[in-house]
Design a protein around this motif. Structure first.
Motif, PDB file in Angstrom:
ATOM      1  N   ARG A  86       0.845  -1.216   0.000  1.00 57.12           N
ATOM      2  CA  ARG A  86       0.000   0.000   0.000  1.00 57.12           C
ATOM      3  C   ARG A  86       0.871   1.254   0.000  1.00 57.12           C
ATOM      4  O   ARG A  86       0.547   2.250  -0.648  1.00 57.12           O
ATOM      5  N   GLY A  87       1.975   1.199   0.737  1.00 54.14           N
ATOM      6  CA  GLY A  87       2.904   2.330   0.732  1.00 54.14           C
ATOM      7  C   GLY A  87       3.493   2.547  -0.656  1.00 54.14           C
ATOM      8  O   GLY A  87       3.570   3.682  -1.148  1.00 54.14           O
ATOM      9  N   GLN A  88       3.900   1.455  -1.295  1.00 55.97           N
ATOM     10  CA  GLN A  88       4.435   1.547  -2.654  1.00 55.97           C
ATOM     11  C   GLN A  88       3.370   2.093  -3.605  1.00 55.97           C
ATOM     12  O   GLN A  88       3.661   2.926  -4.468  1.00 55.97           O
ATOM     13  N   GLU A  89       2.151   1.605  -3.440  1.00 59.11           N
ATOM     14  CA  GLU A  89       1.054   2.053  -4.296  1.00 59.11           C
ATOM     15  C   GLU A  89       0.874   3.570  -4.185  1.00 59.11           C
ATOM     16  O   GLU A  89       0.739   4.263  -5.199  1.00 59.11           O
ATOM     17  N   LEU A  90       0.893   4.086  -2.964  1.00 61.39           N
ATOM     18  CA  LEU A  90       0.724   5.522  -2.768  1.00 61.39           C
ATOM     19  C   LEU A  90       1.879   6.310  -3.393  1.00 61.39           C
ATOM     20  O   LEU A  90       1.656   7.348  -4.030  1.00 61.39           O
ATOM     21  N   GLY A  91       3.103   5.819  -3.215  1.00 63.04           N
ATOM     22  CA  GLY A  91       4.251   6.499  -3.800  1.00 63.04           C
ATOM     23  C   GLY A  91       4.219   6.486  -5.320  1.00 63.04           C
ATOM     24  O   GLY A  91       4.535   7.491  -5.976  1.00 63.04           O
ATOM     25  N   LEU A  92       3.840   5.351  -5.887  1.00 62.25           N
ATOM     26  CA  LEU A  92       3.745   5.258  -7.342  1.00 62.25           C
ATOM     27  C   LEU A  92       2.604   6.118  -7.888  1.00 62.25           C
ATOM     28  O   LEU A  92       2.730   6.723  -8.961  1.00 62.25           O
ATOM     29  N   LYS A  93       1.503   6.212  -7.139  1.00 60.98           N
ATOM     30  CA  LYS A  93       0.418   7.118  -7.536  1.00 60.98           C
ATOM     31  C   LYS A  93       0.909   8.551  -7.535  1.00 60.98           C
ATOM     32  O   LYS A  93       0.568   9.342  -8.421  1.00 60.98           O
ATOM     33  N   ALA A  94       1.691   8.895  -6.508  1.00 57.92           N
ATOM     34  CA  ALA A  94       2.242  10.252  -6.417  1.00 57.92           C
ATOM     35  C   ALA A  94       3.088  10.564  -7.655  1.00 57.92           C
ATOM     36  O   ALA A  94       2.965  11.644  -8.248  1.00 57.92           O
ATOM     37  N   LEU A  95       3.935   9.606  -8.052  1.00 56.40           N
ATOM     38  CA  LEU A  95       4.764   9.823  -9.235  1.00 56.40           C
ATOM     39  C   LEU A  95       3.920   9.952 -10.502  1.00 56.40           C
ATOM     40  O   LEU A  95       4.205  10.786 -11.368  1.00 56.40           O
ATOM     41  N   ALA A  96       2.879   9.124 -10.599  1.00 54.78           N
ATOM     42  CA  ALA A  96       2.006   9.187 -11.773  1.00 54.78           C
ATOM     43  C   ALA A  96       1.329  10.559 -11.867  1.00 54.78           C
ATOM     44  O   ALA A  96       1.279  11.168 -12.948  1.00 54.78           O
ATOM     45  N   ILE A  97       0.851  11.055 -10.753  1.00 58.34           N
ATOM     46  CA  ILE A  97       0.191  12.371 -10.748  1.00 58.34           C
ATOM     47  C   ILE A  97       1.204  13.464 -11.075  1.00 58.34           C
ATOM     48  O   ILE A  97       0.920  14.383 -11.844  1.00 58.34           O
ATOM     49  N   TYR A  98       2.396  13.350 -10.494  1.00 53.67           N
ATOM     50  CA  TYR A  98       3.441  14.337 -10.758  1.00 53.67           C
ATOM     51  C   TYR A  98       3.767  14.371 -12.259  1.00 53.67           C
ATOM     52  O   TYR A  98       3.919  15.449 -12.837  1.00 53.67           O
ATOM     53  N   GLU A  99       3.862  13.207 -12.879  1.00 54.99           N
ATOM     54  CA  GLU A  99       4.133  13.138 -14.309  1.00 54.99           C
ATOM     55  C   GLU A  99       2.990  13.776 -15.110  1.00 54.99           C
ATOM     56  O   GLU A  99       3.227  14.491 -16.085  1.00 54.99           O
ATOM     57  N   GLN A 100       1.751  13.545 -14.669  1.00 51.43           N
ATOM     58  CA  GLN A 100       0.595  14.100 -15.373  1.00 51.43           C
ATOM     59  C   GLN A 100       0.517  15.620 -15.246  1.00 51.43           C
ATOM     60  O   GLN A 100      -0.068  16.280 -16.096  1.00 51.43           O
ATOM     61  N   PRO A 105       8.786  20.965 -10.545  1.00 51.44           N
ATOM     62  CA  PRO A 105       8.696  21.263  -9.121  1.00 51.44           C
ATOM     63  C   PRO A 105       8.299  22.724  -8.904  1.00 51.44           C
ATOM     64  O   PRO A 105       8.558  23.544  -9.775  1.00 51.44           O
ATOM     65  N   PRO A 106       7.703  23.059  -7.830  1.00 53.86           N
ATOM     66  CA  PRO A 106       7.321  22.152  -6.753  1.00 53.86           C
ATOM     67  C   PRO A 106       6.087  21.329  -7.131  1.00 53.86           C
ATOM     68  O   PRO A 106       5.231  21.778  -7.877  1.00 53.86           O
ATOM     69  N   ALA A 107       6.063  20.138  -6.592  1.00 53.80           N
ATOM     70  CA  ALA A 107       4.948  19.236  -6.857  1.00 53.80           C
ATOM     71  C   ALA A 107       3.678  19.753  -6.182  1.00 53.80           C
ATOM     72  O   ALA A 107       3.753  20.430  -5.154  1.00 53.80           O
ATOM     73  N   PRO A 108       2.526  19.423  -6.750  1.00 49.94           N
ATOM     74  CA  PRO A 108       1.268  19.785  -6.095  1.00 49.94           C
ATOM     75  C   PRO A 108       1.185  19.168  -4.694  1.00 49.94           C
ATOM     76  O   PRO A 108       1.775  18.116  -4.427  1.00 49.94           O
ATOM     77  N   ALA A 109       0.443  19.816  -3.827  1.00 46.87           N
ATOM     78  CA  ALA A 109       0.316  19.348  -2.444  1.00 46.87           C
ATOM     79  C   ALA A 109      -0.194  17.917  -2.373  1.00 46.87           C
ATOM     80  O   ALA A 109       0.232  17.145  -1.509  1.00 46.87           O
ATOM     81  N   GLY A 110      -1.081  17.530  -3.267  1.00 42.71           N
ATOM     82  CA  GLY A 110      -1.615  16.163  -3.257  1.00 42.71           C
ATOM     83  C   GLY A 110      -0.541  15.117  -3.489  1.00 42.71           C
ATOM     84  O   GLY A 110      -0.564  14.045  -2.890  1.00 42.71           O
ATOM     85  N   VAL A 111       0.422  15.423  -4.348  1.00 44.50           N
ATOM     86  CA  VAL A 111       1.529  14.505  -4.613  1.00 44.50           C
ATOM     87  C   VAL A 111       2.358  14.335  -3.346  1.00 44.50           C
ATOM     88  O   VAL A 111       2.692  13.216  -2.941  1.00 44.50           O
ATOM     89  N   CYS A 112       2.679  15.449  -2.716  1.00 44.50           N
ATOM     90  CA  CYS A 112       3.479  15.408  -1.486  1.00 44.50           C
ATOM     91  C   CYS A 112       2.732  14.661  -0.381  1.00 44.50           C
ATOM     92  O   CYS A 112       3.334  13.888   0.371  1.00 44.50           O
ATOM     93  N   ASN A 113       1.430  14.873  -0.308  1.00 44.77           N
ATOM     94  CA  ASN A 113       0.616  14.187   0.696  1.00 44.77           C
ATOM     95  C   ASN A 113       0.624  12.677   0.462  1.00 44.77           C
ATOM     96  O   ASN A 113       0.719  11.895   1.417  1.00 44.77           O
ATOM     97  N   LEU A 114       0.532  12.251  -0.791  1.00 39.44           N
ATOM     98  CA  LEU A 114       0.581  10.818  -1.097  1.00 39.44           C
ATOM     99  C   LEU A 114       1.928  10.215  -0.684  1.00 39.44           C
ATOM    100  O   LEU A 114       1.969   9.098  -0.156  1.00 39.44           O
ATOM    101  N   LEU A 115       3.010  10.943  -0.912  1.00 34.79           N
ATOM    102  CA  LEU A 115       4.328  10.458  -0.482  1.00 34.79           C
ATOM    103  C   LEU A 115       4.389  10.304   1.038  1.00 34.79           C
ATOM    104  O   LEU A 115       4.929   9.325   1.553  1.00 34.79           O
ATOM    105  N   LEU A 116       3.815  11.267   1.757  1.00 32.23           N
ATOM    106  CA  LEU A 116       3.796  11.174   3.225  1.00 32.23           C
ATOM    107  C   LEU A 116       2.944   9.999   3.694  1.00 32.23           C
ATOM    108  O   LEU A 116       3.322   9.280   4.626  1.00 32.23           O
ATOM    109  N   GLN A 117       1.798   9.795   3.057  1.00 26.95           N
ATOM    110  CA  GLN A 117       0.946   8.660   3.417  1.00 26.95           C
ATOM    111  C   GLN A 117       1.664   7.345   3.128  1.00 26.95           C
ATOM    112  O   GLN A 117       1.575   6.392   3.903  1.00 26.95           O
ATOM    113  N   GLY A 118       2.371   7.287   2.001  1.00 27.59           N
ATOM    114  CA  GLY A 118       3.140   6.095   1.658  1.00 27.59           C
ATOM    115  C   GLY A 118       4.208   5.814   2.709  1.00 27.59           C
ATOM    116  O   GLY A 118       4.411   4.666   3.118  1.00 27.59           O
TER     117      GLY A 118
END
Length: 168
Positions: A86-100, A105-118
């Motif tokens: 689940r942690g990996q999933e959140l981090g990979l989602k963060a990267l996918a959103i960042y790419e989209q 940088p700076p990354a959107p707050a949602g990306v950073c939040n996903l990394l913290l949750q991961g």
């Protein structure tokens, strides 16, 4: 920036080529391992979104195994695997959103939040793994060590991404 993240992800995935063979095996354990390898393959191809989906499915398989097993140490292994995935999933989602969003940088707050949750999920996984007695069966000890190593490496990767993406 995108190439740098892609390169870091490729190097990282190279570290994690699974040592557990699922050849000629069937069932939830083999499927979980297959999905983990699929996620690694997709991530190495810079498909963060696909990798996120595959590792999320691996987490679901770990949850199924958790419900089916009676052995307490294996329950902790599957709980730890689920949290790790689940942690990996959140981090990979963060990267996918960042790419989209353009890889700028700076990354959107949602990306950073996903990394913290991961990162929090990785911490939970480590806590489960540290509850497993060191004198456990050989196969449990090997899984514990593998998951601890993956946990530490993903945690380091998330911290690097958090800094590189200029999260605050």
């Amino acid at each position: 920036m995108k190439r740098q993240i892609g390169f870091m992800l490729l190097v990282f995935i190279g570290i994690f080529i699974s040592t557990i063979s699922a050849a000629q095996r069937t069932g939830p354990q083999a499927e979980m391992e297959r999905l983990e390898r699929q996620a690694e393959d997709l991530a190495s191809q810079n498909d963060s979104e696909g990798a996120s989906l595959a590792i999320g499915k691996a987490a679901m398989m770990a949850d199924i195994l958790l419900k089916k097993t009676k052995e307490p140490n294996m329950k902790m292994i599957y709980q730890a695997a689920s949290s790790l995935y689940r942690g990996q999933e959140l981090g990979l989602k963060a990267l996918a959103i960042y790419e989209q969003t353009g890889n700028i940088p700076p990354a959107p707050a949602g990306v950073c939040n996903l990394l913290l949750q991961g990162t929090k999920k990785l911490k939970t996984s480590r806590e489960w793994l540290h509850q497993i007695p060191l004198g456990s069966l050989k196969n449990i000890t090997k899984l514990r060590e593998d998951y601890l190593r993956k946990n530490e490496d993903w945690d380091s990767l998330f911290k690097e991404f958090y800094t590189e993406l200029e999260c605050k």
